[in-house]
Design an enzyme around this catalytic site. Structure first.
Site, PDB file in Angstrom:
ATOM      1  N   LYS A 137      17.055  20.835 -10.746  1.00 22.15           N
ATOM      2  CA  LYS A 137      16.294  19.421 -10.901  1.00 22.15           C
ATOM      3  C   LYS A 137      17.245  18.604 -11.411  1.00 22.15           C
ATOM      4  O   LYS A 137      18.142  18.953 -12.301  1.00 22.15           O
ATOM      5  CB  LYS A 137      15.054  20.076 -11.992  1.00 22.15           C
ATOM      6  CG  LYS A 137      14.017  20.589 -11.556  1.00 22.15           C
ATOM      7  CD  LYS A 137      12.952  20.184 -10.585  1.00 22.15           C
ATOM      8  CE  LYS A 137      12.123  18.906 -11.143  1.00 22.15           C
ATOM      9  NZ  LYS A 137      11.105  19.773 -11.531  1.00 22.15           N
TER      10      LYS A 137
ATOM     11  N   SER B  40      16.064  20.674 -15.987  1.00 22.80           N
ATOM     12  CA  SER B  40      14.684  22.025 -16.430  1.00 22.80           C
ATOM     13  C   SER B  40      14.856  22.966 -17.362  1.00 22.80           C
ATOM     14  O   SER B  40      16.188  23.379 -16.417  1.00 22.80           O
ATOM     15  CB  SER B  40      14.124  21.964 -14.850  1.00 22.80           C
ATOM     16  OG  SER B  40      13.220  23.400 -14.677  1.00 22.80           O
TER      17      SER B  40
ATOM     18  N   GLU C  63      10.093   8.164 -16.829  1.00 22.49           N
ATOM     19  CA  GLU C  63       8.252   8.399 -17.341  1.00 22.49           C
ATOM     20  C   GLU C  63       8.612   8.402 -18.623  1.00 22.49           C
ATOM     21  O   GLU C  63       6.951   7.995 -18.589  1.00 22.49           O
ATOM     22  CB  GLU C  63       8.881  10.042 -16.978  1.00 22.49           C
ATOM     23  CG  GLU C  63       8.792  10.388 -15.451  1.00 22.49           C
ATOM     24  CD  GLU C  63       9.106  12.122 -15.142  1.00 22.49           C
ATOM     25  OE1 GLU C  63       8.072  12.754 -15.415  1.00 22.49           O
ATOM     26  OE2 GLU C  63       9.832  12.319 -15.133  1.00 22.49           O
TER      27      GLU C  63
ATOM     28  N   HIS D 172       0.763  -1.640   0.061  1.00 21.69           N
ATOM     29  CA  HIS D 172       0.258   0.325   0.100  1.00 21.69           C
ATOM     30  C   HIS D 172       0.723   0.953   0.132  1.00 21.69           C
ATOM     31  O   HIS D 172       0.617   2.980   0.401  1.00 21.69           O
ATOM     32  CB  HIS D 172      -0.698  -0.355   0.982  1.00 21.69           C
ATOM     33  CG  HIS D 172      -1.592  -0.888   1.344  1.00 21.69           C
ATOM     34  ND1 HIS D 172      -2.570  -1.118   1.254  1.00 21.69           N
ATOM     35  CD2 HIS D 172      -1.768  -2.592   1.913  1.00 21.69           C
ATOM     36  CE1 HIS D 172      -3.160  -2.762   1.587  1.00 21.69           C
ATOM     37  NE2 HIS D 172      -2.592  -3.146   1.955  1.00 21.69           N
TER      38      HIS D 172
END
Ligand code: ARG
Length: 464
Positions: free
Chosen positions: A281, A275, A288, A154
């Site tokens: 970043k 970024s 992704e 979970h």
């Protein structure tokens, strides 16, 4: 260019309809398989005395030259051709004249054959790339055999596991993926060549000979099925969808693990991006994208299933749609695996952060209960006592290790000093020696298992 089928028509096809109908844009990638099929077919026609020696030789030479010229780039695909089959046959006739018209090929069995030949090769390549990924996982799992991290259910910290153990779960999935691709071949490897348009032929052909030449295990036994069957597209797409699902779950974890909230790993600079606005970043774009592209491969599977669902037998032009979906899935999966394996082998685990995270969240609570059970309590009773202890710890903002024996005894006076050893994370992990478990010895056995399975798969004939 005059169509091969122009005889029956009074006027030529509308230009827009012609473009709409044409598949050469995408089926040109089948040129090699198309020519290999025709070469095998011509050799059989010769063996059966349907072609003369001279006809066969000129066809064979012509086809070989076309193959060579396409390979070298000397010959370009004519985008005005209807499809790759028409293009090759047209080019052959251009080069060798009348003999080029004696190939007697129906595009219906031809296209089914080309797709099978093509996918057989691509599926081998995908298995090879998957094996490379498993190797990368093995290397990281070996190094991470004793790195303790929280295992989750979970997405809540559940029990301590090792990083190596966690990674090996993916190796198991990818082994099954290779297995699925191997199974696929068992059913698909029957030659449709010689089914002709749909009903077979009046010529005395030898389908087995062609099947053997092209390394099939036999022939499609019903000619209507042989030209209508696209199960092999659906099955491969579904195996690839499962493979992508695994890659996507893995990606999701890599993305989580490389966030500041987790920081269990650092992905190599070579597989991350920055970024344009936020200088701090480091984004896990590759992971992704793999997660994103998974939807695309599922879409390809759905498209294929939907295209086929209402088709009467035998061939229908709808089936031309099989190509773009299958090609897209194959290209996508290959691209994903291509970046994934090196992304895994170059990622840096951060075991200190994993260990710190494992120290929180009471992930040794089960072990505390097991310790009480060893002292003679039934598990449910022990479970209740530990539940109370955890509730107390949460209030007191302490970990189970930080609670004094006195405090423990206040909750249940059967506790003794041995509990601290029982709940040390190292011991929690070390003691899970059950088969498949997280203990270093079990993980060692799993490593050996994956290595052996992978070795077997690679050694098998036809792996690549
Ligand atoms: N380009 C076609 C396809 O990909 C080849 C088969 C065409 N057959 C036919 N009877 N029109 O499906």
């Amino acid at each position: 260019m005059e169509k091969m089928w122009a005889g029956r028509f009074e006027k030529s096809i509308d230009k827009q309809a012609d473009d709409f109908n044409s598949s050469i844009r995408f089926d040109c990638r089948l040129y090699r398989q198309d020519i290999e099929g025709s070469l095998a077919h011509a050799a059989m026609l010769r063996a059966q005395r349907i072609l003369t020696e001279e006809e066969w030789l000129s066809i064979t030479e012509g086809l070989c030259e076309i193959l060579e010229d396409l390979r070298s780039g000397k010959l370009e695909f004519d985008m005005n051709a209807e499809d790759i089959h028409m293009f090759v046959e047209g080019e052959l006739t251009k080069r060798i004249g009348e003999n080029g018209k004696k190939l007697h090929r129906s595009r219906n069995d031809q296209v089914a054959l080309d797709m099978k030949l093509y996918l057989r090769e691509e599926c081998g390549e995908i298995q090879r790339l998957t094996a490379k990924l498993i190797e990368a996982i093995l290397q990281q799992a070996e190094a991470g055999r004793e790195m303790i991290m929280p295992g989750y259910t979970h997405l809540q910290r559940a029990q301590p596991v090792t990083f190596g153990h966690h990674l090996l779960s993916y190796a198991m999935m990818f082994l099954r993926d290779i297995g699925r691709m191997k199974d696929w071949k068992v059913r698909m490897n029957y030659s449709p060549l010689g089914c002709c348009a749909l009903a077979g032929t009046t010529y005395n052909t030898d389908r087995d000979m062609v099947a053997k030449t092209l390394h099939f295990d036999g022939i499609a036994m019903n000619s209507i099925d042989g030209v209508s069957d696209r199960d092999f597209c659906v099955e491969l797409l579904s195996a690839l969808s499962v493979l992508m699902m695994h890659l996507s779950r893995f990606s999701e974890e890599l993305i989580l693990w490389s966030s500041w909230e987790f920081k269990f790993i650092e992905l190599d600079d070579g597989y991350t991006t920055g970024s344009s606005i936020m200088p701090q970043k480091k984004n896990p774009d590759m992971a992704e994208l793999v997660r994103g592209k998974t939807g695309r491969v599922y879409g390809d599977l759905m498209a294929m299933l939907t295209t086929l669902k209402g088709l009467p037998l035998a061939y229908n032009k709808d089936m031309q749609e099989d190509k773009e979906t299958v090609f897209d899935a194959v290209d996508t999966v290959k691209a994903c695996l291509g970046v994934f394996a090196p992304m895994i082998s170059t990622m840096k685990p951060l075991p200190l952060n994993m260990y710190r995270a494992a120290g929180k969240g009471y992930i040794n609570a089960t072990d505390l209960a097991d310790y009480l059970v060893r002292g003679g309590l039934p598990f449910r009773t022990a479970y209740k006592i530990v539940g109370k202890t955890v509730a107390h710890c949460i209030k007191a903002e302490k970990t189970l290790e930080e609670l004094s024996l006195e405090e423990y005894k206040k909750i249940y006076d059967g506790f003794d000093g041995g509990l601290y050893e029982a709940i040390s994370l190292e011991n929690c992990v070390k003691k899970r020696i059950s088969a498949g478990g997280t203990g270093p010895e079990s993980v060692k056995a799993q490593l050996a298992y994956v290595r052996e399975k992978l070795g077997e798969l690679i050694r098998e004939k036809d792996f690549y």
